[in-house]
Scaffold this motif. Structure first.
Motif, mmCIF file in Angstrom:
data_model
loop_
_atom_site.group_PDB
_atom_site.id
_atom_site.type_symbol
_atom_site.label_atom_id
_atom_site.label_comp_id
_atom_site.label_asym_id
_atom_site.label_seq_id
_atom_site.Cartn_x
_atom_site.Cartn_y
_atom_site.Cartn_z
ATOM 1 N N TYR A 1 0.845 -1.182 0.000
ATOM 2 C CA TYR A 1 0.000 0.000 0.000
ATOM 3 C C TYR A 1 0.884 1.238 0.000
ATOM 4 O O TYR A 1 1.822 1.331 0.790
ATOM 5 C CB TYR A 1 -0.881 0.044 1.242
ATOM 6 C CG TYR A 1 -1.970 -1.003 1.267
ATOM 7 C CD1 TYR A 1 -3.216 -0.727 0.721
ATOM 8 C CD2 TYR A 1 -1.760 -2.253 1.827
ATOM 9 C CE1 TYR A 1 -4.216 -1.678 0.741
ATOM 10 C CE2 TYR A 1 -2.754 -3.205 1.851
ATOM 11 C CZ TYR A 1 -3.978 -2.904 1.307
ATOM 12 O OH TYR A 1 -4.974 -3.842 1.322
ATOM 13 N N ILE A 2 0.586 2.190 -0.867
ATOM 14 C CA ILE A 2 1.264 3.481 -0.873
ATOM 15 C C ILE A 2 0.237 4.499 -0.378
ATOM 16 O O ILE A 2 -0.794 4.707 -1.015
ATOM 17 C CB ILE A 2 1.775 3.854 -2.270
ATOM 18 C CG1 ILE A 2 2.738 2.791 -2.769
ATOM 19 C CG2 ILE A 2 2.440 5.216 -2.247
ATOM 20 C CD1 ILE A 2 3.180 2.989 -4.191
ATOM 21 N N LYS A 3 0.518 5.110 0.790
ATOM 22 C CA LYS A 3 -0.444 6.014 1.413
ATOM 23 C C LYS A 3 0.165 7.391 1.618
ATOM 24 O O LYS A 3 1.363 7.526 1.856
ATOM 25 C CB LYS A 3 -0.888 5.469 2.766
ATOM 26 C CG LYS A 3 -1.704 4.218 2.676
ATOM 27 C CD LYS A 3 -2.218 3.804 4.027
ATOM 28 C CE LYS A 3 -3.065 2.554 3.919
ATOM 29 N NZ LYS A 3 -3.637 2.183 5.206
ATOM 30 N N LYS A 4 -0.697 8.397 1.536
ATOM 31 C CA LYS A 4 -0.309 9.770 1.805
ATOM 32 C C LYS A 4 -0.648 10.073 3.263
ATOM 33 O O LYS A 4 -1.753 9.796 3.718
ATOM 34 C CB LYS A 4 -1.056 10.730 0.888
ATOM 35 C CG LYS A 4 -0.609 12.174 1.022
ATOM 36 C CD LYS A 4 -1.497 13.134 0.258
ATOM 37 C CE LYS A 4 -1.494 12.872 -1.213
ATOM 38 N NZ LYS A 4 -2.266 13.866 -1.963
ATOM 39 N N HIS A 5 0.317 10.625 4.008
ATOM 40 C CA HIS A 5 0.132 10.943 5.421
ATOM 41 C C HIS A 5 0.231 12.442 5.630
ATOM 42 O O HIS A 5 1.078 13.108 5.050
ATOM 43 C CB HIS A 5 1.204 10.249 6.265
ATOM 44 C CG HIS A 5 1.080 8.764 6.288
ATOM 45 N ND1 HIS A 5 0.449 8.103 7.293
ATOM 46 C CD2 HIS A 5 1.499 7.808 5.434
ATOM 47 C CE1 HIS A 5 0.489 6.808 7.070
ATOM 48 N NE2 HIS A 5 1.127 6.601 5.920
ATOM 49 N N LEU A 6 -0.640 12.973 6.472
ATOM 50 C CA LEU A 6 -0.641 14.382 6.836
ATOM 51 C C LEU A 6 -0.391 14.456 8.335
ATOM 52 O O LEU A 6 -1.204 13.963 9.123
ATOM 53 C CB LEU A 6 -1.983 15.026 6.476
ATOM 54 C CG LEU A 6 -2.150 16.499 6.783
ATOM 55 C CD1 LEU A 6 -1.232 17.317 5.887
ATOM 56 C CD2 LEU A 6 -3.586 16.928 6.570
ATOM 57 N N PHE A 7 0.746 15.016 8.737
ATOM 58 C CA PHE A 7 1.178 15.071 10.140
ATOM 59 C C PHE A 7 1.237 13.681 10.771
ATOM 60 O O PHE A 7 0.905 13.494 11.928
ATOM 61 C CB PHE A 7 0.266 15.977 10.970
ATOM 62 C CG PHE A 7 0.325 17.416 10.579
ATOM 63 C CD1 PHE A 7 1.478 18.152 10.779
ATOM 64 C CD2 PHE A 7 -0.771 18.032 10.005
ATOM 65 C CE1 PHE A 7 1.527 19.490 10.414
ATOM 66 C CE2 PHE A 7 -0.731 19.364 9.646
ATOM 67 C CZ PHE A 7 0.432 20.102 9.849
ATOM 68 N N GLY A 8 1.626 12.661 9.992
ATOM 69 C CA GLY A 8 1.761 11.311 10.499
ATOM 70 C C GLY A 8 0.486 10.482 10.498
ATOM 71 O O GLY A 8 0.509 9.306 10.836
#
Length: 63
Positions: free
Chosen positions: A29-36
Motif C-alpha cells: 500500500y502506498i499512502k499519503k500521510h498528513l502530520f503522520g
C-alpha cells in the motif's frame, strides 16, 4: 518536520482470483500521510510468485 509524507507498507493478505483460486500474497500500500496520520491510499499492488507486479483490482479480497 514534514507536513505531507508518502509511506509504503507491505503486508500479507488472502486474495481470490477466478483463475488461481485462493492465494496468499504480499500487498503493498502506498499512502499519503498528513502530520503522520494516513489520509488517502494512492495505490496498492501485489507481487506474484514469479516476481511480476500486478494491480489489486483484478483479485478480490478473500473473506
Amino acid at each position: 518536520m514534514k507536513i505531507i509524507t508518502v509511506k509504503r507498507k507491505t503486508k500479507y493478505e488472502k486474495r481470490y482470483s477466478t483463475k488461481m483460486g485462493e492465494l496468499t500474497t504480499k500487498v503493498t500500500y502506498i499512502k499519503k500521510h498528513l502530520f503522520g496520520l494516513p489520509v488517502k491510499t494512492i495505490h496498492k499492488y501485489r507481487e506474484t510468485y514469479y516476481g511480476e507486479v500486478k494491480d489489486c483490482n483484478e483479485c478480490a479480497l478473500f473473506v
